[in-house]
Design a protein around this motif. Structure first.
Motif, PDB file in Angstrom:
ATOM      1  N   GLY A  10       0.833  -1.196   0.000  1.00 51.60           N
ATOM      2  CA  GLY A  10       0.000   0.000   0.000  1.00 51.60           C
ATOM      3  C   GLY A  10       0.866   1.243   0.000  1.00 51.60           C
ATOM      4  N   ARG A  11       0.220   2.387   0.052  1.00 52.13           N
ATOM      5  CA  ARG A  11       1.000   3.641   0.031  1.00 52.13           C
ATOM      6  C   ARG A  11       0.162   4.777   0.583  1.00 52.13           C
ATOM      7  NH1 ARG A  11      -2.391   6.866  -2.864  1.00 52.13           N
ATOM      8  NH2 ARG A  11      -2.507   6.507  -5.079  1.00 52.13           N
ATOM      9  N   PHE A  12       0.884   5.842   0.979  1.00 52.98           N
ATOM     10  CA  PHE A  12       0.248   7.098   1.371  1.00 52.98           C
ATOM     11  C   PHE A  12       0.947   8.164   0.549  1.00 52.98           C
ATOM     12  CE2 PHE A  12       0.172  10.732   4.550  1.00 52.98           C
ATOM     13  CZ  PHE A  12      -1.149  11.066   4.305  1.00 52.98           C
ATOM     14  N   ALA A  13       0.162   9.053  -0.073  1.00 55.96           N
ATOM     15  CA  ALA A  13       0.733   9.972  -1.065  1.00 55.96           C
ATOM     16  C   ALA A  13       0.301  11.413  -0.812  1.00 55.96           C
ATOM     17  CB  ALA A  13       0.317   9.517  -2.466  1.00 55.96           C
ATOM     18  N   PRO A  14       0.792  12.015   0.268  1.00 57.09           N
ATOM     19  CA  PRO A  14       0.375  13.391   0.563  1.00 57.09           C
ATOM     20  C   PRO A  14       0.956  14.405  -0.422  1.00 57.09           C
ATOM     21  CG  PRO A  14       2.129  12.727   2.066  1.00 57.09           C
ATOM     22  CD  PRO A  14       1.775  11.508   1.247  1.00 57.09           C
ATOM     23  N   MET A  46       5.714  11.533  -1.960  1.00 56.93           N
ATOM     24  CA  MET A  46       5.431  12.956  -1.792  1.00 56.93           C
ATOM     25  C   MET A  46       5.014  13.515  -3.146  1.00 56.93           C
ATOM     26  SD  MET A  46       5.269  15.091   0.674  1.00 56.93           S
ATOM     27  CE  MET A  46       6.191  14.287   1.992  1.00 56.93           C
ATOM     28  N   GLU A  47       3.761  13.949  -3.254  1.00 53.48           N
ATOM     29  CA  GLU A  47       3.230  14.400  -4.549  1.00 53.48           C
ATOM     30  C   GLU A  47       3.478  15.900  -4.691  1.00 53.48           C
ATOM     31  OE1 GLU A  47      -0.623  12.469  -5.323  1.00 53.48           O
ATOM     32  OE2 GLU A  47       0.657  10.780  -5.906  1.00 53.48           O
ATOM     33  N   ASP A  48       4.726  16.206  -5.055  1.00 46.85           N
ATOM     34  CA  ASP A  48       5.226  17.587  -5.005  1.00 46.85           C
ATOM     35  C   ASP A  48       5.482  18.187  -6.385  1.00 46.85           C
ATOM     36  OD1 ASP A  48       7.323  15.923  -5.642  1.00 46.85           O
ATOM     37  OD2 ASP A  48       8.769  16.864  -4.297  1.00 46.85           O
TER      38      ASP A  48
HETATM   39  N1  GLU Z   1      -1.725  13.616  -3.254  1.00 49.35           N
HETATM   40  C1  GLU Z   1      -3.133  13.361  -3.186  1.00 49.35           C
HETATM   41  C2  GLU Z   1      -3.748  14.145  -2.052  1.00 49.35           C
HETATM   42  O1  GLU Z   1      -3.051  14.633  -1.194  1.00 49.35           O
HETATM   43  C3  GLU Z   1      -3.458  11.906  -2.952  1.00 49.35           C
HETATM   44  C4  GLU Z   1      -3.220  11.084  -4.154  1.00 49.35           C
HETATM   45  C5  GLU Z   1      -3.605   9.632  -4.031  1.00 49.35           C
HETATM   46  O2  GLU Z   1      -3.726   9.080  -2.924  1.00 49.35           O
HETATM   47  O3  GLU Z   1      -3.743   9.036  -5.100  1.00 49.35           O
HETATM   48  O4  GLU Z   1      -4.943  14.308  -2.013  1.00 49.35           O
END
Ligand code: GLU
Length: 303
Positions: A10-14, A46-48
């Protein structure tokens, strides 16, 4: 980094657009415990890349907060800002396959000619530049061709979700007019690159998933399984987000914040656990995690 067999990752992507808030904690807790309960890995990304929305220091602050809350992630954090070549290569493949095309339309032109209301508060792109740019116009953005076949998936929490992309969204943007790669492309490329088998995230992203599944088809990627957690909403029904100025998490109050997230996810944390240590909260959460208890709703109003 392909997933072998039934291994769970899994993952967390803030996004580093501000400090973590309760809604982000819910997504982090849900994805983390789902992965650990299945003996799987949990990765951080990290979605930067949406640089105009990045806030200086937010990425470091998010990582510090996750550490203070006792999260343990596997491997190094993947910063999307280091992955621009991979997104460019994916876009190139889609162009060569005739699936991506240049579009000259401005927002206003799209609004003026749009046929349907669509997801995310946007309008379905009417396909103006599908057959080539109008004379004397130049490329602003790159879009992905979609079809009107139904894209459906079985969400582990929200049930069957289906969209007809052409009607509901239209050909969507991969590379924006400002030169930045779109979230949909970057997240899809990275979920594949990181070998993510299970995406657990907030239901605010539910309407994005059919676009990501379509991109997976176009790029030859496997489709992970999805669970969209309920999001915390305020009394006005708005999602708690950095934009609606949700309060940042209190690191000096981490155990109580974690217990709040667990209860939000339907986990009956016993009274008094908020006064325990962060380690004790995690011990209870890992021993008692029950995915089936998560409310199967897209939003829950919190006081
Ligand atoms: N970066 C996105 C957010 O903070 C989440 C992306 C995802 O979980 O696919 O809302």
């Amino acid at each position: 980094m392909k997933v072998q067999g039934h291994f769970h990752r899994g993952r967390f992507a803030p996004s580093p657009t501000g400090p973590l808030h309760f809604g982000s904690l819910v997504a982090a807790v849900g994805s983390f415990l789902d992965a650990r309960a299945q003996g799987g890995e949990w990765l951080l990304r990290m979605e930067d890349i949406d640089t105009p929305r990045n806030v200086a220091g937010a990425a470091a602050d998010i990582l510090k907060t996750l550490e203070a809350f006792g999260f343990e992630w596997d491997g190094p954090v993947l910063f999307q800002s280091t992955r621009l070549d991979a997104y460019a290569a994916a876009l190139e493949r889609l162009k060569r396959a005739g699936l991506a095309y240049g579009c000259a339309c401005s927002r206003k032109e799209i609004a003026d000619s749009a046929r349907h209301a669509a997801v995310d508060g946007g309008l379905a792109y009417p396909g103006t530049c599908r057959a080539g740019l109008p004379p004397e116009r130049s490329v602003r953005a790159w879009r992905l061709r979609v079809t009107d076949e139904e894209i459906a998936f079985a969400d582990r929490l929200q049930g069957r979700v289906a969209q007809h992309l052409e009607h509901d969204v239209g050909d969507f943007v991969l590379l924006r007019a400002d030169g930045l790669f779109a979230y949909q492309l970057a997240a899809t490329v990275d979920d594949d690159f990181q070998g993510i088998s299970s995406v657990v995230r907030g239901a605010d992203l539910l309407a994005s998933t059919p676009r990501q599944i379509w991109l997976q088809h176009c790029l030859g990627f496997a489709t992970p399984e999805y669970a969209h957690l309920p999001v915390a909403a305020n009394a006005a029904g708005e999602k708690l987000s950095k934009q609606t100025r949700a309060a940042p998490l209190r690191t000096d109050w981490a155990a109580a914040e974690l217990v709040g997230a667990l209860r939000f996810l339907g986990q009956p944390a016993p009274g008094g656990l908020e006064n325990a240590s962060v380690g004790e909260v995690w011990a209870w959460a890992k021993a008692n995690w029950n995915f089936a208890a998560i409310p199967r709703r897209p939003a829950i109003v919190v006081p």
